[in-house]
Design an enzyme around this catalytic site. Structure first.
Site, PDB file in Angstrom:
ATOM      1  CD1 TRP A 148     -28.890  20.549  -7.820  1.00 49.64           C
ATOM      2  CD2 TRP A 148     -27.735  22.072  -8.990  1.00 49.64           C
ATOM      3  NE1 TRP A 148     -29.792  21.311  -8.527  1.00 49.64           N
ATOM      4  CE2 TRP A 148     -29.119  22.249  -9.256  1.00 49.64           C
ATOM      5  CE3 TRP A 148     -26.826  22.919  -9.608  1.00 49.64           C
ATOM      6  CZ2 TRP A 148     -29.591  23.240 -10.115  1.00 49.64           C
ATOM      7  CZ3 TRP A 148     -27.296  23.917 -10.457  1.00 49.64           C
ATOM      8  CH2 TRP A 148     -28.661  24.061 -10.707  1.00 49.64           C
ATOM      9  N   GLY A 225     -30.790  26.028  -0.291  1.00 53.16           N
ATOM     10  CA  GLY A 225     -31.542  25.568  -1.454  1.00 53.16           C
ATOM     11  C   GLY A 225     -32.667  26.516  -1.791  1.00 53.16           C
ATOM     12  CD  GLU A 247     -27.747  30.582   0.700  1.00 53.20           C
ATOM     13  OE1 GLU A 247     -28.520  31.079  -0.148  1.00 53.20           O
ATOM     14  OE2 GLU A 247     -26.846  29.802   0.415  1.00 53.20           O
ATOM     15  CB  CYS A 281     -28.586  31.767  -4.188  1.00 52.22           C
ATOM     16  SG  CYS A 281     -27.122  31.686  -3.148  1.00 52.22           S
TER      17      CYS A 281
END
Length: 476
Positions: A148, A225, A247, A281
């Site tokens: 998300w 995620g 990833e 991330c």
């Protein structure tokens, strides 16, 4: 907007049990509901993608390129509705959401350009009359999963690369930002792509993952995620001998040497650290600051942090919005409390903001030891850690100390040190004196527990292609 599934070019209600809610992070209130996909819905999506692959894989790269450009055009036409949906469902400030739409459209444009440049190789033969080819072929139906936190960029990167390579796709974007994904599906539909090339399903993530991983007609899985979920999905894919690109999470170090312009570097780092409330991330997190400038750096970093405007993402003055959900809010608050109890010095923030929604103050912690949980657990939120270092050896050791290696950053005017940091820090991306870790044209992937394979760049596009060796002799 009405939430639905997108299967075989149609927006349709799921046939799974029960309805699921989508929550606004700005208010904590429900903004929509949808019917989950059933196992039969997922199987239909696979059927359609498998059928479409027979035609799409034989469509010439020039035509595939033209269609991808049309998708980008449609997304740019939808820039404002898409940005509004991102701000509403994710909580990203509207100006930042508009930039995300621009990059998402770029993903399709770049993939459209590269679709025409997927070259194989002619390999010199050992004897006359023999031709040897390394031939690239699309994998087939791709099972994809995206989170998300970049609800337009991540699905766009996966969809565009898969289609450019000649694959079709069944993607499960996040159920928490379902409206953003469906607006991308609408752009794809208006662009006129053949039915079944792109399918979107939403529902129970684990059951959808099990179905896609077990299907013999889905030879490839791609996931963005968290590391733990990525491990589980990778294991499922391996069990069925599927290609997988993963990833995953990070905990990005930022080496700051004693020769930099402190105000310039802190301003840039604060803007990047708290982008999307730190829910990125590649977010710079562990600031490894030379001891000579540690106090001054912390002081300026805190000053810039305290000046950030945290408010409703639809307010055009907002620089940071809420965290995505109550889980993130509780997780961040727990990590900060644990850090303070473990001896960290709280320099800024450190608490939720009263009122509706999941707003949290941008937080800065100074750490002279590394016993707190946040030192090893990716915070994925608005928390910056300040850690003093005394030498380049210590900087490299600290940067490489964790089992993550997605993105890393270093600031110095010493070119010898810059070269050392670039080569010795174990990370899929190392940025020197800048903070842009990912672009459509650059490869993006992790070392260690941060993932397998690449996304972005020609390397990411090649992930969707397998290599076949063809040897051909003369007539017999």
């Amino acid at each position: 907007m009405k939430y639905s599934q997108y299967i075989d070019g149609e927006f349709r209600s799921g046939t799974g049990d029960g309805e699921l809610s989508v929550i606004s992070p700005s208010t904590g209130q429900e903004i929509g509901r949808y019917q989950a996909a059933s196992a039969n819905d997922v199987e239909q999506a696979i059927d359609c993608a498998h059928r479409a692959f027979g035609t799409w894989s034989k469509t010439g790269p020039t035509q595939r390129s033209a269609w991808l450009r049309k998708v980008a055009h449609e997304m740019r036409d939808d820039r404002d509705p898409l940005a509004l949906q991102i701000a509403t469902e994710l909580g990203k400030p509207l100006a930042e959401a508009q930039k995300e739409v621009d990059v998402a459209a770029e993903m399709f444009e770049w993939a459209a350009e590269e679709a025409r440049r997927l070259y194989g190789r002619l390999i010199p033969a050992r004897a006359p009359g023999i031709q040897q080819l390394a031939q690239l072929e699309p994998y087939g139906v791709v099972g994809a999963f995206s989170g998300w936190n970049a609800p337009a960029i991540t699905p766009s990167r996966k969809i565009s690369a898969a289609l450019a390579a000649g694959c079709t796709i069944v993607i499960k974007p996040s159920e928490e930002t379902i409206g953003v994904a469906l607006l991308i599906a609408q752009a794809i539909e208006r662009a006129g792509l053949p039915r079944g090339t792109v399918n979107m399903v939403f529902g129970d993530p684990a059951s959808i993952a099990d179905h896609l991983c077990a299907s013999p007609r889905v030879p490839m899985i791609t996931f963005t995620g968290g590391t733990e979920i990525g491990r589980q999905l990778g294991a499922k894919a391996a069990l069925h001998m599927k290609k997988a690109t993963l990833e995953l999470g990070g905990h990005a170090p930022v080496v700051v040497w004693n020769d930099v312009d402190i105000d310039k570097v802190t301003a840039a780092c604060v803007a990047t650290k708290y982008r999307n409330a730190g829910q990125v991330c590649t977010s710079p997190t562990r600031f490894l600051v030379h001891q000579d400038i540690f106090d001054a750096f912390c002081e300026r970093f805190v000053a810039h942090t305290n000046s950030l405007r945290v408010m409703d993402p639809l307010n055009d003055q907002a620089q940071m919005g809420p965290l995505k959900n109550k889980r993130r809010l509780n997780a961040i608050d727990g990590l900060v409390r644990n850090a303070v109890e473990s001896g960290a010095k709280l320099l800024a923030g450190g608490h939720a903001i009263e009122g509706g929604g999941y707003f949290y103050k941008p937080t800065v912690l100074a750490l002279h030891d590394k016993t707190a949980d946040v030192c090893t657990i990716e915070p994925f939120g608005p928390v910056a850690l300040m850690i003093p270092i005394a030498s380049a050896d210590e900087a490299v050791a600290e940067a490489n100390a964790l089992p993550f290696g997605l993105a890393a950053y270093a600031f110095t005017n010493n070119m010898k040190l810059a070269h050392r940091f670039a080569n010795e820090i174990q990370s899929g991306v190392v940025c020197i004196n800048e903070l842009q870790a990912s672009l459509p044209e650059t490869p993006f992937g992790g070392y260690k527990d941060s993932g397998l394979g690449s996304e972005g760049g020609i390397e990411g596009l090649r992930e969707f292609l397998r290599v076949k060796c063809v040897r051909q002799g003369g007539l017999v």
